[in-house]
Write a protein that holds these residues in place. Structure first.
Motif, short mmCIF file in Angstrom:
data_model
loop_
_atom_site.label_atom_id
_atom_site.label_comp_id
_atom_site.label_asym_id
_atom_site.label_seq_id
_atom_site.Cartn_x
_atom_site.Cartn_y
_atom_site.Cartn_z
N GLU A 97 0.82 -1.21 0.00
CA GLU A 97 0.00 0.00 0.00
C GLU A 97 0.86 1.26 0.00
OE1 GLU A 97 -3.68 0.84 2.73
OE2 GLU A 97 -1.88 1.64 3.72
N SER A 98 1.91 1.26 0.82
CA SER A 98 2.77 2.45 0.92
C SER A 98 3.50 2.72 -0.39
CB SER A 98 3.77 2.27 2.07
OG SER A 98 3.11 2.23 3.31
N VAL A 99 4.03 1.67 -1.00
CA VAL A 99 4.71 1.84 -2.29
C VAL A 99 3.72 2.34 -3.34
CG1 VAL A 99 5.88 0.64 -4.18
CG2 VAL A 99 6.50 0.13 -1.80
N GLY A 100 2.50 1.82 -3.31
CA GLY A 100 1.49 2.27 -4.25
C GLY A 100 1.16 3.74 -4.10
N ILE A 101 1.13 4.23 -2.85
CA ILE A 101 0.85 5.65 -2.62
C ILE A 101 1.99 6.52 -3.16
CG2 ILE A 101 0.64 7.38 -0.78
CD1 ILE A 101 -0.97 5.29 0.80
N VAL A 102 3.23 6.06 -3.01
CA VAL A 102 4.37 6.80 -3.56
C VAL A 102 4.28 6.83 -5.09
CG1 VAL A 102 6.88 6.85 -3.81
CG2 VAL A 102 5.85 6.31 -1.58
N VAL A 103 3.96 5.70 -5.70
CA VAL A 103 3.82 5.66 -7.16
C VAL A 103 2.69 6.58 -7.61
CG1 VAL A 103 3.18 4.18 -9.12
CG2 VAL A 103 4.81 3.36 -7.41
N SER A 109 2.24 13.95 -9.92
CA SER A 109 3.16 15.07 -10.12
C SER A 109 3.66 15.17 -11.55
CB SER A 109 4.35 14.92 -9.19
OG SER A 109 5.16 13.81 -9.58
N GLY A 110 3.45 14.13 -12.34
CA GLY A 110 3.96 14.11 -13.71
C GLY A 110 5.35 13.55 -13.82
N ALA A 111 5.95 13.14 -12.71
CA ALA A 111 7.32 12.62 -12.73
C ALA A 111 7.40 11.17 -13.18
CB ALA A 111 7.96 12.77 -11.34
N TRP A 112 6.29 10.46 -13.12
CA TRP A 112 6.32 9.03 -13.40
C TRP A 112 6.81 8.71 -14.81
CZ3 TRP A 112 6.59 4.64 -11.03
CH2 TRP A 112 6.24 3.45 -11.68
N GLU A 113 6.43 9.52 -15.77
CA GLU A 113 6.80 9.25 -17.16
C GLU A 113 8.30 9.36 -17.40
OE1 GLU A 113 4.75 8.06 -19.46
OE2 GLU A 113 3.30 8.00 -17.81
N ASN A 114 9.03 9.93 -16.43
CA ASN A 114 10.48 10.08 -16.56
C ASN A 114 11.20 9.38 -15.41
OD1 ASN A 114 12.70 11.10 -18.05
ND2 ASN A 114 12.97 12.76 -16.55
N THR A 115 10.56 8.34 -14.88
CA THR A 115 11.09 7.65 -13.69
C THR A 115 11.47 6.22 -14.02
OG1 THR A 115 9.86 8.98 -12.09
CG2 THR A 115 10.46 6.77 -11.40
N GLY A 186 12.71 -8.98 -6.93
CA GLY A 186 12.93 -7.60 -7.36
C GLY A 186 12.46 -7.40 -8.78
N PHE A 187 12.27 -6.15 -9.16
CA PHE A 187 11.89 -5.85 -10.54
C PHE A 187 12.23 -4.41 -10.87
CE2 PHE A 187 8.11 -4.66 -8.13
CZ PHE A 187 7.76 -3.44 -8.69
N VAL A 188 12.31 -4.12 -12.15
CA VAL A 188 12.52 -2.77 -12.66
C VAL A 188 11.35 -2.43 -13.58
CG1 VAL A 188 14.02 -1.24 -13.98
CG2 VAL A 188 15.03 -3.04 -12.57
N HIS A 189 10.78 -1.25 -13.40
CA HIS A 189 9.69 -0.81 -14.26
C HIS A 189 9.90 0.65 -14.61
CE1 HIS A 189 5.65 -0.46 -15.95
NE2 HIS A 189 5.60 0.72 -15.36
N SER A 190 9.61 1.00 -15.85
CA SER A 190 9.71 2.40 -16.25
C SER A 190 8.98 2.63 -17.57
CB SER A 190 11.18 2.81 -16.43
OG SER A 190 11.27 4.13 -16.93
#
Length: 202
Positions: A97-103, A109-115, A186-190
């Motif tokens: 839940e906490s990780v989801g709230i950060v995402v 904020s619009g930062a996700w597309e460059n994360t 673990g995983f990487v997503h972007s």
């Protein structure tokens, strides 16, 4: 909480930069880390959106002490006969839940597309009497003879019957070089990754 109140060798250890933050006392650490991350992202977006940032979130879930607010463990009533496992599942849910709230904040904020988002555990589980794996007798624990009757030693002995930790089918445990100690989830997503990139599983 931030103080690790049930750790016999620890004191109050929650800091904000170089200062002790006593206002965090009795607050679940996952919520403290989550909320600080959300504030950081919001502040960065408002004041310096053109600058890149590295945000490292060392959640304590699912590390000892095995604690979680009751509403999370209550999500797993079928595990009432195994309260440690019930709490551990609650801890995982609180982390998720906490990780989801950060995402969600990164997306807002619009930062996700460059994360580039990287999620990983740090090591395998501590020793347990898993009949399918290497038991506690094969795990080298150096106990000071003066502390063998201490709460620390008692906690280590409790691991033998601790159903909430498993590395099977991997060999070994935390602090060992076997895969049970070093191979973790673990995983990487972007959004920056090409959709034609083939998933890689190791």
């Amino acid at each position: 909480n931030g103080s690790h109140a049930h750790c016999p060798l620890c004191g109050y250890d929650w800091h904000s930069q170089t200062k002790v933050n006593t206002s965090a006392n009795n607050t679940y650490s996952a919520f403290l880390i989550r909320d600080r991350a959300v504030r950081f992202i919001a502040n960065h977006t408002e004041h310096t959106p053109e600058k890149p940032f590295l945000l490292y979130l060392p959640f304590q879930n699912v590390h000892n002490p095995i604690e979680v607010p009751a509403n999370y463990s209550a999500l797993y009533p079928e595990l009432k006969k195994d309260p440690e496992l019930q709490k551990l599942c609650g801890m995982i849910t609180a982390l998720d839940e906490s990780v989801g709230i950060v995402v969600d904040e990164l997306k807002r904020s619009g930062a996700w597309e460059n994360t580039i988002f990287i999620f990983s555990s740090d090591n395998g589980a501590p020793p347990t009497a898993d009949p399918n794996g290497v038991g506690l007798e094969d795990y080298q624990i150096d106990l000071d003879p003066l502390t063998e009757d201490s709460e620390v030693a008692n906690q280590q002995r409790k691991w033998k019957d601790y159903s909430a930790v498993r590395n099977y089918p991997l060999r070994g445990w935390k602090t060992q070089i076997w895969e049970g100690g070093t191979r973790v989830a673990g995983f990487v997503h972007s959004p920056l990754l090409s959709p034609t990139t083939k998933p890689y599983v190791n």
